[in-house]
Design a protein around this motif. Structure first.
Motif, PDB file in Angstrom:
ATOM      1  N   ILE A  36       1.112  -1.306   0.084  1.00  0.00           N
ATOM      2  CA  ILE A  36      -0.045   0.086  -0.066  1.00  0.00           C
ATOM      3  C   ILE A  36       0.883   1.240  -0.013  1.00  0.00           C
ATOM      4  O   ILE A  36       1.723   1.372   0.933  1.00  0.00           O
ATOM      5  CB  ILE A  36      -0.967   0.004   1.253  1.00  0.00           C
ATOM      6  N   GLN A  37       0.511   2.101  -0.993  1.00  0.00           N
ATOM      7  CA  GLN A  37       1.575   3.370  -1.044  1.00  0.00           C
ATOM      8  C   GLN A  37       0.793   4.469  -0.478  1.00  0.00           C
ATOM      9  O   GLN A  37      -0.647   4.380  -0.288  1.00  0.00           O
ATOM     10  CB  GLN A  37       1.658   3.605  -2.628  1.00  0.00           C
ATOM     11  N   LYS A  38       1.567   5.631  -0.055  1.00  0.00           N
ATOM     12  CA  LYS A  38       0.926   6.722   0.480  1.00  0.00           C
ATOM     13  C   LYS A  38       0.315   7.409  -0.618  1.00  0.00           C
ATOM     14  O   LYS A  38       0.945   7.565  -1.712  1.00  0.00           O
ATOM     15  CB  LYS A  38       1.979   7.636   1.107  1.00  0.00           C
ATOM     16  N   GLY A  39      -0.974   7.765  -0.293  1.00  0.00           N
ATOM     17  CA  GLY A  39      -1.498   8.812  -1.451  1.00  0.00           C
ATOM     18  C   GLY A  39      -1.235  10.409  -1.651  1.00  0.00           C
ATOM     19  O   GLY A  39      -0.292  10.467  -0.927  1.00  0.00           O
ATOM     20  N   SER A  40      -1.752  10.945  -2.371  1.00  0.00           N
ATOM     21  CA  SER A  40      -1.344  12.391  -2.765  1.00  0.00           C
ATOM     22  C   SER A  40      -2.228  13.381  -1.575  1.00  0.00           C
ATOM     23  O   SER A  40      -1.912  14.327  -1.434  1.00  0.00           O
ATOM     24  CB  SER A  40      -1.653  12.523  -3.924  1.00  0.00           C
ATOM     25  N   PHE A 403      -6.394   4.390   5.621  1.00  0.00           N
ATOM     26  CA  PHE A 403      -6.616   4.285   4.390  1.00  0.00           C
ATOM     27  C   PHE A 403      -7.794   4.761   3.437  1.00  0.00           C
ATOM     28  O   PHE A 403      -8.655   4.920   4.260  1.00  0.00           O
ATOM     29  CB  PHE A 403      -6.346   2.464   4.011  1.00  0.00           C
ATOM     30  N   THR A 417      -7.917  -0.096  -5.572  1.00  0.00           N
ATOM     31  CA  THR A 417      -6.549   0.374  -5.097  1.00  0.00           C
ATOM     32  C   THR A 417      -6.596   1.015  -3.666  1.00  0.00           C
ATOM     33  O   THR A 417      -7.265   1.857  -3.577  1.00  0.00           O
ATOM     34  CB  THR A 417      -5.743   1.004  -5.933  1.00  0.00           C
ATOM     35  N   GLN A 419      -4.953   3.240  -0.963  1.00  0.00           N
ATOM     36  CA  GLN A 419      -3.844   4.306  -0.676  1.00  0.00           C
ATOM     37  C   GLN A 419      -3.944   4.573   0.704  1.00  0.00           C
ATOM     38  O   GLN A 419      -4.925   4.465   1.711  1.00  0.00           O
ATOM     39  CB  GLN A 419      -4.142   5.133  -1.638  1.00  0.00           C
ATOM     40  N   GLU A 420      -2.638   5.105   1.314  1.00  0.00           N
ATOM     41  CA  GLU A 420      -2.623   5.706   2.529  1.00  0.00           C
ATOM     42  C   GLU A 420      -2.901   7.006   2.613  1.00  0.00           C
ATOM     43  O   GLU A 420      -2.200   7.906   2.201  1.00  0.00           O
ATOM     44  CB  GLU A 420      -1.412   5.362   3.085  1.00  0.00           C
TER      45      GLU A 420
END
Length: 478
Positions: A36-40, A403, A417, A419-420
């Motif tokens: 899980i990637q960090k979001g914007s 998330f 998807t 995202q964090e």
């Protein structure tokens, strides 16, 4: 989210519906390898109110939570007042200014059989819900609200599983306030529903009324109740795939429609009410096959989102669909468990050959590389953070991560998807686990114990048991 699934062409063997391949399968050591990637999206966590220190009634596997805050909900659908439950037995009131919480009702002193000593981490007051007619003078629901809590097994007779209540009972109680505007409860109560629990965990969870159900609709005044699989591990009683009792389910009842001395009625559109295919069925069941969907919520489109806590591998977000079977204990997320695989190893998950039609699959999932237990979530429909609108925001309660997924085009089995959400504390971006944490009585590690709540305007709040704080999620530049 891309999921690694091994496709095998082989014969399907029946085991309560369509089963997994008869050929030996290899367990997945890392069922979801993508991280899980960090979001914007960046937001700030602003301190709102802190609950008083409370103490557990016993030291049975407890942790050092300052206050076991589970939810903060609008008090009777009002905008400026909130009700907060500490699972140790207390309901508090506060306001939009975050004024010092005042005790509204203490179930420990109410003579209702309240009992949480077997496992304070998971027992106690688990949920609260206000009837949509709470403030409507002259209506049947005037002054009525409901609590879900654990009670001693000798404090009443269970509607279900009376002989299986070795640990305690999960209870729904109706309270009728003489004055719904009073700051301290004064009124009467009655028991609505009770089910026996053989173990102290995986109890009753969220309860709620569909907030957009219109007067006259079949969903108006109907109470939804989350029930876990009864406890222990790996569903030892097999309740997940059984309809004979209401465990592992979201049940749906009308608390004001009881007839012939019954405490509640069954809505006429419940999916299994008139099922003639099975001779032994609980008509209260609305969906089943859930391990511990401790949290659920609706958005303004009427969609229900279920957060189901996994066993060893996978945490999942589901859409609530009448009659759905989410697969536990044969499925964990989009994977098969050992109970549906010949010679499978308990605690492992296995690939399935496509997503068969017997089960309703998640809209999002993550494995235990990312977190250990999913918390509550809400579609953000507030106005303060425009970039977050339309996102389903949910908590990883153990590690304290937040998330989100895009909720604009969702369907069961179509994995979104994850995202964090990036969090600022006093202007500095850092993990919540660096702000507050405590020893985890479930393991040798640490835990935050994070829940989320929403106010009447759709704004979101973070509730942390470790330090007793409720923090509002606000724009990063506020």
């Amino acid at each position: 989210m891309v999921i690694r699934i091994v496709y095998l062409t082989c014969f399907l063997v029946a085991l309560t519906g369509v089963s997994i391949q008869a050929h030996a399968l290899e367990a997945l050591d890392d069922p979801i390898p993508q991280k899980i990637q960090k979001g914007s999206i960046v937001v700030a966590a602003q301190k709102f109110v802190r609950l008083p220190q409370t103490v557990d009634s016993s030291n049975e596997m407890t942790n050092a939570a300052r206050a076991r805050i589970q939810y903060m909900v609008p008090f009777g659908y009002t905008v400026g007042t909130f009700l907060i439950n500490d699972t140790r037995g207390i309901l508090y009131l506060t306001d939009e200014k975050g004024s010092s919480p005042q005790v509204f009702l203490d179930l420990r002193q109410a003579g209702v059989g309240f009992y949480d000593a077997a496992f304070p981490n998971e027992m106690g007051v688990a949920g609260v819900a206000f009837h949509p007619e709470f403030t409507s003078v002259g209506k049947p629901g005037f002054g009525k609200f409901y609590t879900a809590y654990s009670a001693s097994k000798d404090s009443g007779i269970a509607d279900y599983l009376e002989s299986d209540s070795d640990s305690h009972d999960s209870v729904i109680r109706e309270w009728t306030a003489f004055n719904p505007r009073a700051k301290k409860f004064d009124g009467v109560s009655r028991e609505v529903f009770r089910v026996g629990q053989f173990a102290p965990n995986h109890n009753v969870g969220t309860i709620g009324f569909n907030p957009i159900a219109e007067i006259g609709s079949l969903d108006y005044g109907v109470l939804y109740i989350s029930l876990g699989d009864g406890g222990a591990a790996n569903d030892p009683k097999g309740y997940g795939q059984s309809l004979a009792e209401p465990m592992s389910s979201i049940i749906r009842i009308n608390p004001l429609a009881g007839k012939n001395g019954q405490a509640y009625g069954i809505p006429e559109d419940n999916p299994f009410l008139n099922d003639q295919k099975k001779s032994d069925i609980s008509p209260e069941v609305w969906v089943y096959g859930l391990r511990h969907a401790q949290h659920f919520s609706w958005d303004t489109q009427g969609r229900m989102f279920l957060s189901d806590i996994g066993q060893n591998q996978v945490e999942e977000v589901n859409l609530g669909i009448a009659g759905a079977n989410y697969g536990w204990r044969l499925r964990e997320g989009t994977f098969a468990t050992a109970f549906d695989v010949p010679n499978g190893e308990i605690g492992k998950v296995y690939p399935v050959s496509g997503l068969d039609g017997d089960y309703t699959y998640p809209i999002a999932q993550y494995d235990h590389d990312e977190g250990n237990a999913i918390g509550g979530g809400f579609v953000y429909e507030g106005n303060e953070i425009p970039e977050l609108r339309g996102k389903f925001v949910f908590a990883e309660l153990v590690r304290g991560r937040v998330f989100y997924i895009d909720a604009s085009d969702i369907a069961p089995g179509k994995l979104e998807t994850i995202q964090e959400l990036r969090l600022l504390f006093d202007g500095v971006e850092r993990p919540l686990s660096e702000v507050t944490t405590m020893d985890d009585s479930y393991s040798a590690g640490q835990r935050v114990d994070l829940r989320l709540s929403s106010d009447a305007l759709g704004e979101l709040y973070m509730l942390t048991k470790s330090d007793g704080w409720i923090r509002k999620i606000v724009p990063a530049n506020k």
